[in-house]
Design a protein around this motif. Structure first.
Motif, PDB file in Angstrom:
ATOM      1  N   GLU A 295       4.545  -5.376  -1.891  1.00  0.00           N
ATOM      2  CA  GLU A 295       5.245  -5.035  -0.652  1.00  0.00           C
ATOM      3  C   GLU A 295       5.194  -3.521  -0.434  1.00  0.00           C
ATOM      4  O   GLU A 295       5.339  -2.756  -1.384  1.00  0.00           O
ATOM      5  CB  GLU A 295       6.704  -5.506  -0.714  1.00  0.00           C
ATOM      6  N   SER A 296       5.005  -3.112   0.822  1.00  0.00           N
ATOM      7  CA  SER A 296       4.856  -1.672   1.100  1.00  0.00           C
ATOM      8  C   SER A 296       6.051  -1.093   1.863  1.00  0.00           C
ATOM      9  O   SER A 296       5.959  -0.019   2.439  1.00  0.00           O
ATOM     10  CB  SER A 296       3.570  -1.422   1.893  1.00  0.00           C
ATOM     11  N   ASP A 297       7.182  -1.808   1.858  1.00  0.00           N
ATOM     12  CA  ASP A 297       8.342  -1.369   2.652  1.00  0.00           C
ATOM     13  C   ASP A 297       8.848   0.013   2.240  1.00  0.00           C
ATOM     14  O   ASP A 297       9.293   0.789   3.084  1.00  0.00           O
ATOM     15  CB  ASP A 297       9.491  -2.381   2.536  1.00  0.00           C
ATOM     16  N   ASN A 318      -1.840  -7.694   0.618  1.00  0.00           N
ATOM     17  CA  ASN A 318      -2.097  -9.122   0.845  1.00  0.00           C
ATOM     18  C   ASN A 318      -2.317  -9.445   2.323  1.00  0.00           C
ATOM     19  O   ASN A 318      -1.746 -10.383   2.877  1.00  0.00           O
ATOM     20  CB  ASN A 318      -0.927  -9.966   0.303  1.00  0.00           C
ATOM     21  N   SER A 319      -3.118  -8.617   2.964  1.00  0.00           N
ATOM     22  CA  SER A 319      -3.363  -8.786   4.395  1.00  0.00           C
ATOM     23  C   SER A 319      -4.834  -8.536   4.684  1.00  0.00           C
ATOM     24  O   SER A 319      -5.515  -7.836   3.930  1.00  0.00           O
ATOM     25  CB  SER A 319      -2.492  -7.785   5.172  1.00  0.00           C
ATOM     26  N   ASP A 320      -5.337  -9.133   5.785  1.00  0.00           N
ATOM     27  CA  ASP A 320      -6.718  -8.853   6.171  1.00  0.00           C
ATOM     28  C   ASP A 320      -6.791  -7.702   7.169  1.00  0.00           C
ATOM     29  O   ASP A 320      -7.849  -7.405   7.713  1.00  0.00           O
ATOM     30  CB  ASP A 320      -7.390 -10.105   6.751  1.00  0.00           C
ATOM     31  N   ILE A 321      -5.645  -7.041   7.421  1.00  0.00           N
ATOM     32  CA  ILE A 321      -5.625  -5.865   8.302  1.00  0.00           C
ATOM     33  C   ILE A 321      -6.274  -4.699   7.565  1.00  0.00           C
ATOM     34  O   ILE A 321      -6.013  -4.471   6.385  1.00  0.00           O
ATOM     35  CB  ILE A 321      -4.177  -5.506   8.701  1.00  0.00           C
ATOM     36  N   GLY A 322      -7.116  -3.947   8.269  1.00  0.00           N
ATOM     37  CA  GLY A 322      -7.837  -2.844   7.631  1.00  0.00           C
ATOM     38  C   GLY A 322      -7.127  -1.509   7.785  1.00  0.00           C
ATOM     39  O   GLY A 322      -5.941  -1.432   8.106  1.00  0.00           O
ATOM     40  N   TRP A 323      -7.884  -0.432   7.552  1.00  0.00           N
ATOM     41  CA  TRP A 323      -7.376   0.929   7.708  1.00  0.00           C
ATOM     42  C   TRP A 323      -7.266   1.241   9.204  1.00  0.00           C
ATOM     43  O   TRP A 323      -8.225   1.102   9.945  1.00  0.00           O
ATOM     44  CB  TRP A 323      -8.309   1.928   7.032  1.00  0.00           C
ATOM     45  N   ARG A 324      -6.087   1.685   9.621  1.00  0.00           N
ATOM     46  CA  ARG A 324      -5.864   1.921  11.047  1.00  0.00           C
ATOM     47  C   ARG A 324      -5.441   3.368  11.305  1.00  0.00           C
ATOM     48  O   ARG A 324      -4.925   4.055  10.413  1.00  0.00           O
ATOM     49  CB  ARG A 324      -4.770   0.985  11.577  1.00  0.00           C
TER      50      ARG A 324
END
Length: 537
Positions: A295-297, A318-324
């Motif tokens: 978790e990154s909270d 644990n996500s398929d979201i990339g660098w934004r």
């Protein structure tokens, strides 16, 4: 205030540009469907009479003395969002700072404006009298800044290095696009001498103590901190940007050393260590004990309250979201067409930066100077901005006039010069090729269907004509509207009636019920909703 985001991210094809305005229109309609009679959703950056007596419905009294989150002379706690995060932020910023926040905005000196312009505050306990400056509009609560609205765009990059490159390159564009989108000339019922919200928000969440601001010797605090936690970026992240990092960077050395030890490179380590010189502003009890591997909270709690012109966003675990990368300086516009135009302009710019390997980098201290200029009245026509002369790495001459220096040995001081927004956006022979001509060159080399090309070119025409001054910025249009109002006494005061007239007109324009050629060009309200014809210029 409502934040609207698309239901899902846009795709990467050019035809996606055709859907932006329709998406914004649908979100506006969805919000409007919840309204009662005589209510309207208006996309204005700053409500002109925010903080004036009776600016809320129902009318609420500020409580500067009694216990409350803001203790503001002007801003009642009832106007703060009911979610506990917002009142907690308001209270904790004030507590940590040791006093109320201080926002001083220069007043616009009109023919009948008192000189010096000095206000008295009946319920003041002495704090306002000490904090308010002559010839300035004084405000004292987080809501005066965070009650403003903006237009932000987040891009997903294909890799961390691409994200770092975009972060740096776009950081130099932030002040340019902020001036180009200027839409916030009024504060607390007065006409100000600035056109943008940025400095107001910066001061509204400035939780630095007197020690951290350099007003007292360091005793209880660890660092001198040069900026508010809402401000322009303090360091570039790419290797190309490293030599232009000329701002003293305050970092948490312990965190920096830990990151480097774990294999994080110097530039990214110092960026993270700089974020962590700030204290958390809110923390919910159930979020204290977390599994940081999954978790990154805890990181996001710091990251999300470092509000900078650009935000570098690592992928969630644990996500398929990339660098934004998030582009944050733009002011929100009155219409879906304008907002779409600014979004498409910035998105296209990212594609051109990557495709043509453009280089906008200049010393970061010059970007900070540009940020100050960008907020001034009519900066889009009057301001001069430091900008890189040769933006084509390795002489990749994509358009006429874009190429390497003649001697090939430019020194840093010769790499950039002062330019107008018109020159930067539209180009000037022998000086700079212009961003719009480069975007047009890119479009000519892409396979784009006729509808999409027509839509994009209409958007770019708006940007082009705002940059040249042929079309007004929202800020300039609002100033002229108030100046011509029959009730205006040339004293910098915006009455309730004037405010109502302005917001009514803004709403008519947003609903496409009124043309505004000085702002939008001709024929804008003749949109065919079934297609993508976005008005002609």
């Amino acid at each position: 205030m409502i934040e609207g985001t698309p239901g899902q991210p846009y795709g990467g094809t050019m035809s996606e540009f055709n859907t932006v305005q329709d998406n914004m229109r649908k979100r506006r309609q969805e919000a409007a469907s919840e309204l009662k009679e005589n209510e309207a959703v208006c996309t204005v950056t700053s409500f002109p009479r925010l903080g004036c007596p009776g600016f809320t419905l129902p009318e609420c009294e500020p409580t500067p003395v009694e216990g409350g989150a803001s203790k503001s002379l002007f801003f009642p706690d009832e106007a703060i969002n009911k979610h506990p995060r917002f009142s907690t932020l308001t209270r904790n910023i004030r507590h940590r700072r040791g006093e109320k926040v201080v926002i001083n905005v220069p007043i616009f000196k009109d023919k009948n404006t008192p000189s010096p312009f000095v206000e008295t505050f009946p319920k003041d306990d002495g704090e306002a009298a000490k904090a308010a400056k002559p010839d300035h509009i004084y405000m004292d609560a987080m809501g005066f800044g965070m009650g403003n609205c903006c237009l932000q765009v987040t891009f997903q990059a294909c890799s961390i290095s691409e994200a770092r490159c975009l972060y740096d390159q776009l950081a130099t564009i932030c002040p340019i696009v902020m001036a180009l989108s200027a839409a916030a000339p009024f504060y607390r019922g007065y006409v100000s001498d600035i056109d943008c919200r940025w400095g107001v928000i910066s001061a509204s969440v400035d939780d630095r103590t007197r020690e951290e601001r350099g007003l007292e010797p360091l005793k209880n605090n660890h660092y001198r901190i040069s900026k508010s936690r809402y401000d322009s970026i303090d360091s570039y992240l790419s290797e190309c940007g490293e030599k232009y990092n000329d701002i003293d960077l305050t970092i948490d050395k312990e965190i920096y050393e830990h990151l480097v030890k774990e294999g994080i490179d110097h530039l990214l380590a110092q960026h993270i260590a700089h974020l962590f010189i700030r204290d958390p502003l809110t923390l919910f009890e159930e979020k204290i004990h977390l599994d940081d591997a999954n978790e990154s909270d805890h990181f996001e709690n710091i990251q999300s309250t470092n509000w900078q012109t650009m935000r570098f966003k690592p992928p969630p675990p644990n996500s398929d979201i990339g660098w934004r990368v998030e582009f944050r300086p733009m002011e929100v516009q009155l219409t879906d067409f304008e907002n779409s135009a600014y979004v498409v302009f910035v998105v296209l710019l990212t594609r051109v930066i990557l495709s043509y390997k453009l280089d906008f980098l200049i010393p970061l201290s010059k970007v900070d100077e540009n940020m100050k200029v960008a907020q001034k009245r009519d900066a889009v026509r009057q301001g001069m901005f430091y900008f890189r002369k040769d933006i084509c790495k390795g002489g990749n001459a994509v358009v006429d006039g874009c190429g390497p220096a003649q001697n090939g040995k430019e020194t840093d001081a010769e790499e950039y010069t002062l330019m107008s927004i018109d020159t930067i956006i539209n180009g000037k022979d022998g000086v700079f090729p212009g961003l719009i001509p480069i975007l047009n060159s890119y479009l000519e080399n892409m396979e784009v269907d006729v509808d999409t090309r027509c839509t994009i070119l209409n958007y770019l025409k708006l940007i082009k004509k705002r940059a040249s001054g042929e079309l007004m910025t929202v800020a300039r249009w609002m100033r002229e509207f108030i100046a011509k109002h029959p009730d205006y006494k040339q004293d910098s005061v915006i009455t309730d009636e004037m405010n109502y007239s302005l917001i009514w007109k803004c709403n008519q324009i947003a609903q496409e019920q009124a043309e505004c050629p000085e702002l939008l060009g001709v024929g804008f309200n003749k949109i065919k909703h079934s297609g993508n014809k976005t008005g002609s210029f």
